[in-house]
Design a protein around this motif. Structure first.
Motif, mmCIF file in Angstrom:
data_model
loop_
_atom_site.group_PDB
_atom_site.id
_atom_site.type_symbol
_atom_site.label_atom_id
_atom_site.label_comp_id
_atom_site.label_asym_id
_atom_site.label_seq_id
_atom_site.Cartn_x
_atom_site.Cartn_y
_atom_site.Cartn_z
ATOM 1 N N GLN A 207 74.553 -0.810 -23.089
ATOM 2 C CA GLN A 207 74.219 0.115 -24.177
ATOM 3 C C GLN A 207 72.916 0.862 -23.914
ATOM 4 O O GLN A 207 72.752 2.005 -24.348
ATOM 5 C CB GLN A 207 74.106 -0.658 -25.498
ATOM 6 C CG GLN A 207 75.439 -1.186 -26.019
ATOM 7 C CD GLN A 207 75.278 -1.970 -27.318
ATOM 8 O OE1 GLN A 207 74.268 -1.841 -28.007
ATOM 9 N NE2 GLN A 207 76.268 -2.783 -27.650
ATOM 10 N N LYS A 208 72.005 0.223 -23.172
ATOM 11 C CA LYS A 208 70.672 0.809 -22.992
ATOM 12 C C LYS A 208 70.513 1.575 -21.679
ATOM 13 O O LYS A 208 69.552 2.317 -21.512
ATOM 14 C CB LYS A 208 69.616 -0.291 -23.121
ATOM 15 C CG LYS A 208 69.517 -0.767 -24.576
ATOM 16 C CD LYS A 208 68.670 -1.988 -24.775
ATOM 17 C CE LYS A 208 68.632 -2.330 -26.270
ATOM 18 N NZ LYS A 208 67.938 -3.604 -26.547
ATOM 19 N N LEU A 209 71.429 1.370 -20.743
ATOM 20 C CA LEU A 209 71.424 2.184 -19.533
ATOM 21 C C LEU A 209 71.817 3.618 -19.878
ATOM 22 O O LEU A 209 72.772 3.836 -20.638
ATOM 23 C CB LEU A 209 72.403 1.621 -18.505
ATOM 24 C CG LEU A 209 71.920 0.469 -17.626
ATOM 25 C CD1 LEU A 209 73.097 -0.137 -16.869
ATOM 26 C CD2 LEU A 209 70.842 0.940 -16.651
ATOM 27 N N SER A 210 71.101 4.582 -19.335
ATOM 28 C CA SER A 210 71.414 5.982 -19.634
ATOM 29 C C SER A 210 70.881 6.860 -18.513
ATOM 30 O O SER A 210 70.281 6.382 -17.538
ATOM 31 C CB SER A 210 70.786 6.395 -20.968
ATOM 32 O OG SER A 210 69.384 6.532 -20.822
ATOM 33 N N GLU A 211 71.081 8.164 -18.671
ATOM 34 C CA GLU A 211 70.566 9.107 -17.677
ATOM 35 C C GLU A 211 69.041 9.160 -17.693
ATOM 36 O O GLU A 211 68.416 9.760 -16.811
ATOM 37 C CB GLU A 211 71.130 10.502 -17.939
ATOM 38 C CG GLU A 211 70.772 11.065 -19.297
ATOM 39 C CD GLU A 211 71.375 12.431 -19.545
ATOM 40 O OE1 GLU A 211 70.935 13.098 -20.509
ATOM 41 O OE2 GLU A 211 72.277 12.834 -18.778
ATOM 42 N N LYS A 212 68.422 8.494 -18.700
ATOM 43 C CA LYS A 212 66.963 8.424 -18.777
ATOM 44 C C LYS A 212 66.400 7.224 -18.010
ATOM 45 O O LYS A 212 65.191 7.137 -17.792
ATOM 46 C CB LYS A 212 66.506 8.332 -20.237
ATOM 47 C CG LYS A 212 66.758 9.577 -21.071
ATOM 48 C CD LYS A 212 66.202 9.383 -22.470
ATOM 49 C CE LYS A 212 66.418 10.631 -23.333
ATOM 50 N NZ LYS A 212 65.855 10.430 -24.705
ATOM 51 N N THR A 213 67.275 6.291 -17.610
ATOM 52 C CA THR A 213 66.813 5.060 -16.971
ATOM 53 C C THR A 213 66.373 5.323 -15.531
ATOM 54 O O THR A 213 67.163 5.766 -14.709
ATOM 55 C CB THR A 213 67.911 3.986 -16.974
ATOM 56 O OG1 THR A 213 68.413 3.818 -18.305
ATOM 57 C CG2 THR A 213 67.361 2.666 -16.461
ATOM 58 N N ALA A 214 65.108 5.023 -15.251
ATOM 59 C CA ALA A 214 64.578 5.197 -13.901
ATOM 60 C C ALA A 214 64.688 3.907 -13.099
ATOM 61 O O ALA A 214 64.970 3.928 -11.901
ATOM 62 C CB ALA A 214 63.117 5.633 -13.964
ATOM 63 N N LEU A 215 64.490 2.776 -13.791
ATOM 64 C CA LEU A 215 64.391 1.493 -13.104
ATOM 65 C C LEU A 215 64.764 0.367 -14.045
ATOM 66 O O LEU A 215 64.496 0.427 -15.244
ATOM 67 C CB LEU A 215 62.948 1.295 -12.609
ATOM 68 C CG LEU A 215 62.604 0.038 -11.812
ATOM 69 C CD1 LEU A 215 63.250 0.096 -10.432
ATOM 70 C CD2 LEU A 215 61.090 -0.106 -11.662
ATOM 71 N N CYS A 216 65.401 -0.659 -13.496
ATOM 72 C CA CYS A 216 65.640 -1.908 -14.233
ATOM 73 C C CYS A 216 64.844 -3.001 -13.527
ATOM 74 O O CYS A 216 64.998 -3.209 -12.321
ATOM 75 C CB CYS A 216 67.118 -2.273 -14.231
ATOM 76 S SG CYS A 216 68.177 -1.065 -15.049
ATOM 77 N N MET A 217 63.994 -3.697 -14.270
ATOM 78 C CA MET A 217 63.147 -4.741 -13.679
ATOM 79 C C MET A 217 63.660 -6.112 -14.103
ATOM 80 O O MET A 217 63.680 -6.431 -15.299
ATOM 81 C CB MET A 217 61.693 -4.562 -14.101
ATOM 82 C CG MET A 217 61.094 -3.229 -13.718
ATOM 83 S SD MET A 217 59.347 -3.041 -14.192
ATOM 84 C CE MET A 217 58.535 -3.970 -12.892
ATOM 85 N N PHE A 218 64.055 -6.916 -13.137
ATOM 86 C CA PHE A 218 64.577 -8.248 -13.441
ATOM 87 C C PHE A 218 63.829 -9.307 -12.631
ATOM 88 O O PHE A 218 63.452 -9.064 -11.475
ATOM 89 C CB PHE A 218 66.069 -8.337 -13.106
ATOM 90 C CG PHE A 218 66.919 -7.363 -13.866
ATOM 91 C CD1 PHE A 218 67.213 -7.574 -15.206
ATOM 92 C CD2 PHE A 218 67.409 -6.219 -13.255
ATOM 93 C CE1 PHE A 218 67.984 -6.667 -15.921
ATOM 94 C CE2 PHE A 218 68.177 -5.307 -13.948
ATOM 95 C CZ PHE A 218 68.468 -5.529 -15.290
ATOM 96 N N THR A 219 63.618 -10.444 -13.253
ATOM 97 C CA THR A 219 63.043 -11.593 -12.559
ATOM 98 C C THR A 219 64.179 -12.519 -12.189
ATOM 99 O O THR A 219 64.951 -12.935 -13.050
ATOM 100 C CB THR A 219 62.029 -12.329 -13.456
ATOM 101 O OG1 THR A 219 61.023 -11.407 -13.888
ATOM 102 C CG2 THR A 219 61.381 -13.474 -12.714
ATOM 103 N N VAL A 220 64.298 -12.831 -10.907
ATOM 104 C CA VAL A 220 65.396 -13.674 -10.425
ATOM 105 C C VAL A 220 64.828 -14.759 -9.515
ATOM 106 O O VAL A 220 64.240 -14.418 -8.492
ATOM 107 C CB VAL A 220 66.444 -12.842 -9.649
ATOM 108 C CG1 VAL A 220 67.631 -13.712 -9.271
ATOM 109 C CG2 VAL A 220 66.911 -11.633 -10.459
ATOM 110 N N PRO A 221 65.019 -16.056 -9.866
ATOM 111 C CA PRO A 221 65.512 -16.580 -11.136
ATOM 112 C C PRO A 221 64.614 -16.110 -12.293
ATOM 113 O O PRO A 221 63.460 -15.783 -12.078
ATOM 114 C CB PRO A 221 65.422 -18.097 -10.966
ATOM 115 C CG PRO A 221 65.341 -18.328 -9.501
ATOM 116 C CD PRO A 221 64.636 -17.139 -8.936
#
Length: 487
Positions: A207-221
Motif C-alpha cells: 500500500q505504501k510503495l509508490s512512484e514516490k518511493t526512492a528507497l526501502c530500508m530493512f534490517t535483516v535479521p
C-alpha cells in the motif's frame, strides 16, 4: 566540582587526592629560563594547578577505577543488536605496527602501498562475503554508512532525472538511525508496519510503495531477532516500483557464511565492523561502517577509490558521478586493519560456524527463559531473542530486572527496544560465549524472576552491591557529578 561546570579532566580528579609537597616525577632544572624562548605574552602568570600525588597513588587510583568498569574482558555483555563479542588481542598488536601507525594520511601513493593493498583487498573480501560489487570503506560508523547509502540513492535517482522520488520506507522495528539518516537527506519517512509475526507486513508495504518511493530500508535479521523470510518478495516489490533496497547490516553476524545479501535483491548495505568483524565497540568509537553496492551504483560511491593499476595501488578521484568525500582520508584505517585480520583468519566454513553458534546461543536462551520472561514472538530467532517482563505477574519492570543483573556480575541486555515490544529485553549472547557463562546468565535471570514474585521491592531497589545505587538517569546524564570524594 559543581554539576553546572564543564566536565573535569583527569588532573582535576586527582587534585582531590593531592597532598602538598608530594611528587611523582622530578625533572632537572633547565639551564635557561623559558623567557629565552617564549614571548612574554605567552608565559603563565601563575603556576598550573596540578595534582601533588605520588606515582604509586596515581597508579592505584586508576587501577581501582578500572575495576569498577563492566567490560568484555571481565563480564558477559549481552547487549542486543550490538554484538559485543570478544576481540582477539593479536589484532591489536598488528594494528599497532609502526609501518601502519606512522604513515601520514596524505602520503603519496608510492609510500603507502602496504596500507592501500590491505584496504583494496579488504573491499574485495567484503564483496565476496556479501555478493555485492563494490564497497567504500570511508564511513566512520553504521549510521554514517546509512547516510552514505541514502546519498547514493539520491544521486542515482537524480542521474535518472527521477526527482519525484521523495519518500523512504522504513519498518516500525527499524534502528532509530534509519529514519534519521533518511530525514537528514531531505526525504519523507514512511513507516511500514510489522505483522503479528514480527516481520514486515507485506500488505502494508504494498500500500505504501509508490512512484514516490526512492528507497526501502530493512534490517535483516530485523530488530526483534527474526529473519525476514519474505525478503525476496519484498525486494521484488520494491524494484517493481522503481525503488532501491537498503539493508541495515548491523545484524550481519547472524548471516555471515550462511547467505549473501545480494542474493536477496539488496542494492545497498552497510556493515558494522565493530559488530560483525570483531573490532572494539562502544564509547563513541572507534568505528567503521563500510557500504557495499550493486554494479549500477558503484559510480556514485565516495572518492577517492583505491584501484590496482599495473601492479601498483593508486587512489583515484576521477569519478564524476561520485557523491564526493564523506570522511578525511580513506577510513578508520586502524580499525579496518583489525577487521581485515579477522577476515583473513576465517574461511567460508568457519564464518558459517560463527553465525550458527550465535543463532544456537540465542535460541538456547530463548528456550530456557520464555516461561519466565515471555517471548514477544514465540518461534525460532536468529542471533538475538526479544523477551519481555510480564508486569501482570511480576510487580517490577524491565529496568528493575536490568539493575538486578548488575548485582550478579552481568551487564544488562538492551532494554525497551525495539519500541514495538512492551517491556522489551533484547538479549544477544554472540558466538564467543561458552555454555557455562550462558547458563549462569539464565540462572541469574530465573533467580531475579523468583525474587520478584516473593519480594518485588528487593528487585525495585537494585542494585544493592554496586558502588553507585539507583540513579535518576536523566539527571545523571545531563548534570554528571564525577567528583571522587563524597559530598
Amino acid at each position: 566540582m559543581k554539576n553546572s561546570q564543564m566536565p573535569v579532566i583527569m588532573e582535576d580528579i586527582l587534585i582531590e587526592k593531592s597532598v602538598e609537597g608530594r611528587r611523582a616525577v622530578r625533572f632537572p632544572k633547565t639551564k635557561k629560563s623559558a623567557n629565552a624562548y617564549i614571548p612574554e605574552k605567552h608565559l603563565r602568570k601563575s603556576p598550573p594547578n596540578l595534582a601533588e600525588i605520588s606515582e604509586f597513588d596515581t597508579v592505584r587510583h586508576f587501577t581501582n577505577l578500572s575495576k569498577l568498569n563492566y567490560s568484555l574482558d571481565s563480564n558477559f555483555y549481552p547487549l542486543g543488536s550490538c554484538t559485543m563479542k570478544y576481540n582477539p588481542k593479536a589484532y591489536e598488536d598488528i594494528a599497532s605496527i609502526e609501518e601502519f601507525t606512522s604513515l601520514h594520511p596524505f602520503s603519496p601513493d608510492e609510500f603507502a602501498q602496504g596500507t592501500l593493498e590491505f584496504l583494496y583487498e579488504f573491499e574485495k573480501l567484503l564483496c565476496k562475503l556479501t555478493g555485492l560489487d563494490a564497497f567504500t570503506l570511508q564511513p566512520a560508523a553504521g549510521a554514517h554508512g546509512e547516510l552514505v547509502g541514502v546519498l547514493v540513492t539520491k544521486a542515482y535517482h537524480n542521474s535518472n532525472k527521477d526527482n519525484k522520488r521523495t519518500e523512504i520506507l522504513v519498518p516500525d522495528s527499524a534502528h532509530g538511525t534509519n529514519p534519521a539518516s533518511a530525514s537528514i537527506c531531505g526525504f519523507k519517512v514512511v513507516t511500514v508496519k510489522s505483522g503479528a509475526d514480527g516481520k514486515v507486513d507485506i500488505e502494508d508495504l504494498k500500500q505504501k510503495l509508490s512512484e514516490k518511493t526512492a528507497l526501502c530500508m530493512f534490517t535483516v535479521p530485523n530488530t526483534v531477532g527474526l529473519f525476514e523470510t519474505d525478503i525476496k518478495e519484498i525486494t521484488a516489490l520494491a524494484h517493481k516500483a522503481g525503488a532501491l533496497v537498503y539493508m541495515d547490516g548491523a545484524n550481519f553476524n547472524a548471516l555471515i557464511g550462511l547467505c549473501k545479501p545480494a542474493d536477496f535483491g539488496i542494492d545497498i548495505m552497510h556493515i558494522n565492523v565493530h559488530k560483525t568483524f570483531s573490532t572494539p565497540h562502544g564509547g563513541g568509537g572507534p568505528g567503521a561502517g563500510p557500504v557495499g553496492v550493486v554494479k549500477k551504483l558503484e559510480k556514485f560511491l565516495p572518492v577517492p577509490r583505491i584501484v590496482l593499476n599495473n601492479g601498483k595501488y593508486e587512489t583515484n578521484s576521477n569519478y564524476p558521478d561520485s557523491i564526493g568525500m564523506v570522511r578525511s582520508y580513506f577510513a578508520n584505517v586502524g580499525v579496518l586493519l583489525k577487521s581485515y585480520c579477522y577476515l583473513r583468519q576465517h574461511d567460508k566454513e568457519t564464518f558459517k560456524e560463527i553465525a550458527e553458534n550465535a543463532i544456537i546461543n540465542a535460541n538456547y536462551i530463548l528456550a530456557n527463559l520464555k516461561e519466565y520472561y515471555p517471548a514477544q514472538y514465540d518461534h525460532y530467532c536468529m542471533h538475538e531473542c526479544v523477551l519481555k517482563t510480564d508486569t501482570s505477574k511480576l510487580n517490577v519492570h524491565t529496568l528493575d530486572i536490568a539493575k538486578a543483573l548488575l548485582d550478579r556480575g552481568f551487564y544488562a541486555p538492551t532494554i525497551y527496544f525495539p519500541l514495538i515490544v512492551p517491556e522489551a529485553l533484547m538479549i544477544e549472547p554472540t558466538e564467543t560465549e561458552n555454555k557455562e557463562t550462558i547458563d549462569s546468565f539464565i540462572n541469574a535471570m530465573k533467580d531475579i524472576h523468583n525474587i520478584a514474585l516473593e519480594n518485588p521491592d528487593s528487585v525495585k531497589n537494585a542494585p544493592h552491591k554496586m558502588p553507585i545505587k539507583r540513579l535518576d538517569e536523566v539527571t545523571a546524564a545531563r548534570n554528571p557529578d564525577i567528583c571522587w570524594q563524597k559530598k
